[in-house]
Scaffold this motif. Structure first.
Motif, PDB file in Angstrom:
ATOM      1  N   ILE A 175       0.828  -1.201   0.000  1.00 17.63           N
ATOM      2  CA  ILE A 175       0.000   0.000   0.000  1.00 17.63           C
ATOM      3  C   ILE A 175       0.868   1.259   0.000  1.00 17.63           C
ATOM      4  O   ILE A 175       1.820   1.373   0.771  1.00 17.63           O
ATOM      5  CB  ILE A 175      -0.934   0.018   1.236  1.00 17.63           C
ATOM      6  N   ASP A 176       0.528   2.209  -0.872  1.00 17.18           N
ATOM      7  CA  ASP A 176       1.163   3.520  -0.885  1.00 17.18           C
ATOM      8  C   ASP A 176       0.482   4.360   0.193  1.00 17.18           C
ATOM      9  O   ASP A 176      -0.588   4.935  -0.030  1.00 17.18           O
ATOM     10  CB  ASP A 176       1.006   4.154  -2.273  1.00 17.18           C
ATOM     11  N   ARG A 177       1.100   4.413   1.384  1.00 24.64           N
ATOM     12  CA  ARG A 177       0.437   5.044   2.531  1.00 24.64           C
ATOM     13  C   ARG A 177       0.163   6.524   2.296  1.00 24.64           C
ATOM     14  O   ARG A 177      -0.913   7.034   2.644  1.00 24.64           O
ATOM     15  CB  ARG A 177       1.278   4.863   3.799  1.00 24.64           C
ATOM     16  N   ALA A 178       1.132   7.243   1.752  1.00 20.82           N
ATOM     17  CA  ALA A 178       0.961   8.681   1.545  1.00 20.82           C
ATOM     18  C   ALA A 178      -0.206   8.962   0.605  1.00 20.82           C
ATOM     19  O   ALA A 178      -1.019   9.866   0.853  1.00 20.82           O
ATOM     20  CB  ALA A 178       2.246   9.287   0.998  1.00 20.82           C
ATOM     21  N   ALA A 179      -0.300   8.192  -0.466  1.00 20.66           N
ATOM     22  CA  ALA A 179      -1.398   8.394  -1.415  1.00 20.66           C
ATOM     23  C   ALA A 179      -2.733   8.028  -0.780  1.00 20.66           C
ATOM     24  O   ALA A 179      -3.748   8.720  -0.985  1.00 20.66           O
ATOM     25  CB  ALA A 179      -1.156   7.546  -2.667  1.00 20.66           C
ATOM     26  N   LEU A 180      -2.753   6.953  -0.010  1.00 24.56           N
ATOM     27  CA  LEU A 180      -3.978   6.546   0.668  1.00 24.56           C
ATOM     28  C   LEU A 180      -4.435   7.632   1.640  1.00 24.56           C
ATOM     29  O   LEU A 180      -5.615   7.997   1.691  1.00 24.56           O
ATOM     30  CB  LEU A 180      -3.758   5.223   1.397  1.00 24.56           C
ATOM     31  N   ALA A 181      -3.502   8.181   2.410  1.00 22.72           N
ATOM     32  CA  ALA A 181      -3.844   9.221   3.379  1.00 22.72           C
ATOM     33  C   ALA A 181      -4.379  10.465   2.675  1.00 22.72           C
ATOM     34  O   ALA A 181      -5.359  11.080   3.132  1.00 22.72           O
ATOM     35  CB  ALA A 181      -2.626   9.571   4.222  1.00 22.72           C
ATOM     36  N   ALA A 182      -3.745  10.846   1.569  1.00 21.28           N
ATOM     37  CA  ALA A 182      -4.210  12.015   0.816  1.00 21.28           C
ATOM     38  C   ALA A 182      -5.629  11.786   0.290  1.00 21.28           C
ATOM     39  O   ALA A 182      -6.466  12.708   0.292  1.00 21.28           O
ATOM     40  CB  ALA A 182      -3.251  12.303  -0.341  1.00 21.28           C
ATOM     41  N   ASP A 183      -5.906  10.572  -0.147  1.00 24.42           N
ATOM     42  CA  ASP A 183      -7.236  10.198  -0.638  1.00 24.42           C
ATOM     43  C   ASP A 183      -8.275  10.364   0.481  1.00 24.42           C
ATOM     44  O   ASP A 183      -9.316  11.013   0.312  1.00 24.42           O
ATOM     45  CB  ASP A 183      -7.187   8.746  -1.124  1.00 24.42           C
ATOM     46  N   LEU A 184      -7.986   9.791   1.661  1.00 27.79           N
ATOM     47  CA  LEU A 184      -8.931   9.882   2.779  1.00 27.79           C
ATOM     48  C   LEU A 184      -9.133  11.330   3.217  1.00 27.79           C
ATOM     49  O   LEU A 184     -10.277  11.771   3.440  1.00 27.79           O
ATOM     50  CB  LEU A 184      -8.427   9.055   3.962  1.00 27.79           C
ATOM     51  N   ILE A 242     -11.831  12.800   5.757  1.00 31.39           N
ATOM     52  CA  ILE A 242     -11.607  11.804   6.812  1.00 31.39           C
ATOM     53  C   ILE A 242     -10.191  11.981   7.358  1.00 31.39           C
ATOM     54  O   ILE A 242      -9.207  11.801   6.643  1.00 31.39           O
ATOM     55  CB  ILE A 242     -11.810  10.374   6.270  1.00 31.39           C
ATOM     56  N   GLY A 243     -10.100  12.314   8.622  1.00 33.22           N
ATOM     57  CA  GLY A 243      -8.805  12.536   9.240  1.00 33.22           C
ATOM     58  C   GLY A 243      -8.014  11.250   9.369  1.00 33.22           C
ATOM     59  O   GLY A 243      -8.568  10.182   9.612  1.00 33.22           O
ATOM     60  N   VAL A 281     -18.201   5.795  11.692  1.00 30.73           N
ATOM     61  CA  VAL A 281     -17.284   4.653  11.657  1.00 30.73           C
ATOM     62  C   VAL A 281     -17.486   3.868  10.360  1.00 30.73           C
ATOM     63  O   VAL A 281     -16.515   3.467   9.693  1.00 30.73           O
ATOM     64  CB  VAL A 281     -17.487   3.744  12.886  1.00 30.73           C
ATOM     65  N   GLU A 282     -18.723   3.655   9.979  1.00 28.56           N
ATOM     66  CA  GLU A 282     -19.014   2.913   8.741  1.00 28.56           C
ATOM     67  C   GLU A 282     -18.512   3.667   7.516  1.00 28.56           C
ATOM     68  O   GLU A 282     -18.001   3.051   6.563  1.00 28.56           O
ATOM     69  CB  GLU A 282     -20.511   2.630   8.662  1.00 28.56           C
ATOM     70  N   ARG A 283     -18.624   4.991   7.538  1.00 32.23           N
ATOM     71  CA  ARG A 283     -18.122   5.781   6.414  1.00 32.23           C
ATOM     72  C   ARG A 283     -16.596   5.707   6.328  1.00 32.23           C
ATOM     73  O   ARG A 283     -16.025   5.585   5.231  1.00 32.23           O
ATOM     74  CB  ARG A 283     -18.570   7.237   6.569  1.00 32.23           C
ATOM     75  N   VAL A 284     -15.923   5.763   7.475  1.00 33.72           N
ATOM     76  CA  VAL A 284     -14.461   5.635   7.495  1.00 33.72           C
ATOM     77  C   VAL A 284     -14.047   4.294   6.902  1.00 33.72           C
ATOM     78  O   VAL A 284     -13.143   4.219   6.059  1.00 33.72           O
ATOM     79  CB  VAL A 284     -13.915   5.766   8.935  1.00 33.72           C
ATOM     80  N   VAL A 285     -14.700   3.227   7.341  1.00 29.17           N
ATOM     81  CA  VAL A 285     -14.333   1.881   6.889  1.00 29.17           C
ATOM     82  C   VAL A 285     -14.571   1.731   5.388  1.00 29.17           C
ATOM     83  O   VAL A 285     -13.732   1.177   4.662  1.00 29.17           O
ATOM     84  CB  VAL A 285     -15.100   0.815   7.692  1.00 29.17           C
ATOM     85  N   ALA A 286     -15.699   2.216   4.906  1.00 35.21           N
ATOM     86  CA  ALA A 286     -15.994   2.104   3.468  1.00 35.21           C
ATOM     87  C   ALA A 286     -14.947   2.845   2.642  1.00 35.21           C
ATOM     88  O   ALA A 286     -14.443   2.325   1.629  1.00 35.21           O
ATOM     89  CB  ALA A 286     -17.389   2.654   3.183  1.00 35.21           C
ATOM     90  N   ALA A 287     -14.597   4.062   3.075  1.00 36.42           N
ATOM     91  CA  ALA A 287     -13.592   4.843   2.341  1.00 36.42           C
ATOM     92  C   ALA A 287     -12.231   4.169   2.413  1.00 36.42           C
ATOM     93  O   ALA A 287     -11.482   4.145   1.420  1.00 36.42           O
ATOM     94  CB  ALA A 287     -13.526   6.253   2.910  1.00 36.42           C
ATOM     95  N   LEU A 288     -11.899   3.625   3.574  1.00 39.19           N
ATOM     96  CA  LEU A 288     -10.604   2.961   3.748  1.00 39.19           C
ATOM     97  C   LEU A 288     -10.505   1.734   2.850  1.00 39.19           C
ATOM     98  O   LEU A 288      -9.472   1.511   2.189  1.00 39.19           O
ATOM     99  CB  LEU A 288     -10.412   2.581   5.215  1.00 39.19           C
ATOM    100  N   ARG A 289     -11.534   0.923   2.815  1.00 36.80           N
ATOM    101  CA  ARG A 289     -11.515  -0.293   1.968  1.00 36.80           C
ATOM    102  C   ARG A 289     -11.290   0.069   0.502  1.00 36.80           C
ATOM    103  O   ARG A 289     -10.485  -0.564  -0.195  1.00 36.80           O
ATOM    104  CB  ARG A 289     -12.831  -1.055   2.123  1.00 36.80           C
ATOM    105  N   THR A 290     -12.004   1.077   0.034  1.00 35.53           N
ATOM    106  CA  THR A 290     -11.843   1.490  -1.369  1.00 35.53           C
ATOM    107  C   THR A 290     -10.437   2.025  -1.622  1.00 35.53           C
ATOM    108  O   THR A 290      -9.793   1.676  -2.620  1.00 35.53           O
ATOM    109  CB  THR A 290     -12.885   2.569  -1.717  1.00 35.53           C
ATOM    110  N   ALA A 291      -9.945   2.851  -0.702  1.00 34.02           N
ATOM    111  CA  ALA A 291      -8.619   3.458  -0.872  1.00 34.02           C
ATOM    112  C   ALA A 291      -7.513   2.406  -0.843  1.00 34.02           C
ATOM    113  O   ALA A 291      -6.503   2.541  -1.549  1.00 34.02           O
ATOM    114  CB  ALA A 291      -8.384   4.512   0.206  1.00 34.02           C
ATOM    115  N   LEU A 292      -7.674   1.367  -0.039  1.00 35.37           N
ATOM    116  CA  LEU A 292      -6.669   0.306   0.011  1.00 35.37           C
ATOM    117  C   LEU A 292      -6.470  -0.314  -1.368  1.00 35.37           C
ATOM    118  O   LEU A 292      -5.339  -0.594  -1.788  1.00 35.37           O
ATOM    119  CB  LEU A 292      -7.091  -0.779   1.001  1.00 35.37           C
ATOM    120  N   ARG A 293      -7.558  -0.532  -2.084  1.00 32.11           N
ATOM    121  CA  ARG A 293      -7.457  -1.164  -3.410  1.00 32.11           C
ATOM    122  C   ARG A 293      -6.980  -0.172  -4.467  1.00 32.11           C
ATOM    123  O   ARG A 293      -6.263  -0.518  -5.395  1.00 32.11           O
ATOM    124  CB  ARG A 293      -8.804  -1.791  -3.771  1.00 32.11           C
ATOM    125  N   THR A 294      -7.372   1.078  -4.288  1.00 26.97           N
ATOM    126  CA  THR A 294      -6.931   2.121  -5.231  1.00 26.97           C
ATOM    127  C   THR A 294      -5.432   2.346  -5.163  1.00 26.97           C
ATOM    128  O   THR A 294      -4.775   2.580  -6.194  1.00 26.97           O
ATOM    129  CB  THR A 294      -7.642   3.455  -4.918  1.00 26.97           C
TER     130      THR A 294
END
Length: 381
Positions: free
Chosen positions: A303-312, A317-318, A362-375
């Protein structure tokens, strides 16, 4: 299209009760430190931990005062947990002593007792364990190690007020403990801290040094006549204001409620992310409980952490990097290696954790995180 309301990484649970407590201080005419509210807070903490408590301006000050009271001298070596906000190592350096960095366990991310044991040498005088982001360290093993070698043991419980270890409160797990009441903690006054010591002499030393070495001006103001304090040694201005102390009295009274809400958020994350193979969730051993100052997930190394964090963050989403591998910070100029800590430093991601999070958030965070992980998963050759 409008963005949904932001979900902050951290949020303090401060409200009407705390405001009422501050109003009392304003009416009293004593907003400064070591006044009636400060004394009441110290009494409250002393009862909670069955020890002597000193309210101070922050946990860094408590660590500094603890090392002074325990007699650390220039050139002494103090073993410190590596994976943490670097306050323990800073405190050691304040005294021109040498921080020696101990790696952490890969499961709990707390100081590895065996790593600490391997670092003990002729100049070692003590160990600072850290309750990493709210999870207590292995104090049974650490205390046995300290006793065997004649070392002091300090508990940095900055993140862990309300957590437990083998049925005992974090903050009461070593001869000296240091607490934080910073804005992201389970109980907060914005900034603030405390030193808790089983030895009355250690607490008295810390209390005196925390006020330039002259004791409470509030107490002296009550004496008939004109006492003129003498400065006999160099002290510090590490007092906690009575304004902050009043807020903390309310917050400590609410701690079980606030921690239960954080624990519910953690349990919800655990349920929703249990099957996610691109990250590893926090682990809590059966003999301890977590204060959940932060909720850290370890990302798969693809996982590209920096890109994932920027996406969230772009979605409101903090998130954050977790905490620090202290030995990698340039200020400490060490050639030591702590591979577990270094790996966590590069792979951890903090996601929103506070007592005000709703189920929907919490559900919104998880949904966004799951999508960002694959992106943001990189392909390997």
């Amino acid at each position: 299209m409008t963005h949904p309301h932001p979900i902050p990484l951290v949020h303090a649970s401060l409200g009407e009760q705390e405001l009422a407590a501050v109003a009392e201080v304003f009416a009293s005419g004593w907003p400064a430190g070591q006044g009636p509210k400060g004394k009441a807070l110290e009494a409250q903490l002393s009862r909670r931990y069955d020890a002597h408590a000193v309210a101070v301006s922050n946990c860094g000050a408590a660590l500094h005062l603890a090392l002074l009271a325990l007699g650390v001298r220039p050139g002494d070596e103090v073993i410190v947990a590596d994976y943490t906000f670097p306050a323990p190592a800073h405190a050691v350096r304040y005294l021109d002593a040498v921080p020696v960095f101990a790696d952490v366990r890969p499961d709990t991310h707390t100081i590895d007792p065996q790593a600490a044991a391997d670092l003990i040498g002729p100049k070692t005088v003590g160990i600072i364990a850290v309750d990493t982001v709210g999870l207590p360290a292995d104090y049974r093993e650490l205390q046995a190690l300290a006793d065997r070698h004649g070392l002091f043991l300090i508990e940095d419980a900055a993140c862990a007020v309300g957590a437990t270890y083998q049925g005992r409160q974090a903050g009461a797990l070593a001869e000296v403990a240091c607490l934080s009441f910073h804005g992201r903690k389970g109980a907060t006054s914005g900034e603030g801290g405390a030193l808790v010591a089983t030895d009355a002499a250690v607490a008295a030393d810390a209390r005196l040094r925390s006020s330039f070495g002259i004791g409470s001006i509030f107490d002296q103001s009550k004496v008939v006549g004109l006492p003129v304090p003498e400065f006999t040694e160099v002290g510090y201005n590490f007092k906690l204001s009575d304004i902050a102390a009043a807020i903390l009295q309310v917050q400590i009274g609410r701690i079980e409620e606030l921690l239960a809400r954080r624990a519910a958020v953690a349990a919800h994350y655990q349920r929703l992310l249990a099957d996610e193979d691109l990250l590893t969730l926090p682990q809590v051993p059966d003999d301890r409980t977590h204060a959940w100052q932060s909720y850290l997930v370890r990302l798969d190394d693809r996982i590209d952490r920096a890109a994932l964090a920027a996406d969230l963050r772009g979605q409101g989403i903090g998130c954050g990097h977790g905490t620090w591998a202290t030995h990698l910070q340039p200020v400490f100029e060490t050639k030591q290696t702590c591979p577990v800590s270094a790996d966590l430093f590069h792979r951890h991601l903090a996601i929103p954790m506070h007592a005000e999070l709703t189920t929907g958030q919490v559900e919104r965070v998880v949904a966004a995180l799951r999508t960002a992980l694959r992106t943001h998963r990189t392909t390997t050759a």
